[in-house]
Design an enzyme around this catalytic site. Structure first.
Site, PDB file in Angstrom:
ATOM      1  CB  SER A 233      57.067 -22.046 -35.023  1.00  0.00           C
ATOM      2  OG  SER A 233      56.072 -21.178 -34.777  1.00  0.00           O
TER       3      SER A 233
ATOM      4  CE1 TYR B 216      60.311 -17.334 -37.317  1.00  0.00           C
ATOM      5  CE2 TYR B 216      58.226 -17.767 -37.007  1.00  0.00           C
ATOM      6  CZ  TYR B 216      59.582 -17.687 -36.665  1.00  0.00           C
ATOM      7  OH  TYR B 216      59.984 -18.561 -35.312  1.00  0.00           O
TER       8      TYR B 216
END
Length: 241
Positions: free
Chosen positions: A142, A164
């Site tokens: 990501s 995360y």
């Protein structure tokens, strides 16, 4: 890649993972649908087969050694090799999420799936990948894992992510080390960033569809033999680490 290509996509029972499996399937590849949830896995498998995809089910919990070993044995028995591994399975937590209020157990849970799980699956599949003429590994990362983007003034990555985002940074670092080790083995390994996709991972707040988000992982899985390795890509090209 030929129509005899054997692929495994982890976390393929829904969302982006499902679309990643559907893309190569439409090219005639045989695709293993890795799924932790048995019923969701069966539903995804039935849907893919109804669309004409040569899909097969692979019960797979990336956090469980026995499950991963069994998945490798299943592919061994079915095909004797693995050409493409897409490590898509992942979990998230709250967002935004301040590191000063983090529960360490949350961090541990995310690292177990998003990092250790990928290491566990990748290592278990190594013997099968080494039997392929054109082995490829794609890890789902990501933009939020990019330290370069995180520290660039004016870049908005959606706020603070204490758990995360760092797991994706950790995954990026691990991928670089795999690329170094596998550079002489013709195994291309890269990370893909799907963009801001509307999935249950983010409460369907994204601006792109799962099909759009799957595109870069599919392209990375089909790289030519002289393609790049040890990099991260999104739809616009290379993403800085």
């Amino acid at each position: 890649m030929s129509k005899e290509t054997i692929a495994l996509v982890t976390g393929a029972n829904k969302g982006i993972g499902y679309e990643i499996a559907a893309g190569p399937g439409a090219l005639g590849w045989s695709v293993g649908v890795g799924a932790r949830d048995e019923e969701r896995g069966k539903d995804a498998l039935a849907k893919l087969r109804a669309a004409g995809v040569d899909a097969f089910g692979v019960p797979l919990d990336v956090t469980d050694d026995a499950s991963v070993t069994a998945a490798a044995q299943l592919i061994e028995q079915r095909a004797g090799r693995l050409d493409v591994l897409v490590n898509h399975a992942g979990v998230a937590s709250g967002w935004p999420e301040a590191p000063t209020t983090l529960d360490p157990e949350t961090v541990r849970r995310l690292v177990e799936t998003n990092v250790i799980g990928i290491i566990r699956v990748t290592n278990a599949m190594q013997p099968l990948l080494h039997r392929s003429a054109h082995p490829r590994i794609v890890n789902q990362s990501s933009h939020v894992g990019s330290l370069a983007l995180q520290t660039t003034p004016g870049v908005d990555l959606g706020g603070i992510s204490g758990a995360y985002a760092p797991t994706k940074t950790y995954l990026n670092a691990v991928t670089i080390q795999y690329a170094k080790e596998l550079s002489g083995a013709n195994i291309l390994i890269n990370n893909a960033c799907p963009g801001h996709v509307a999935t249950d991972l983010n409460g369907f707040s994204g601006t792109q569809t799962p099909e759009q988000g799957a595109a870069i992982a599919i392209r990375s899985a089909a790289l030519p033999d002289n393609g790049p390795t040890g990099q991260m890509f999104d739809d616009n090209g290379v993403v800085p680490w």
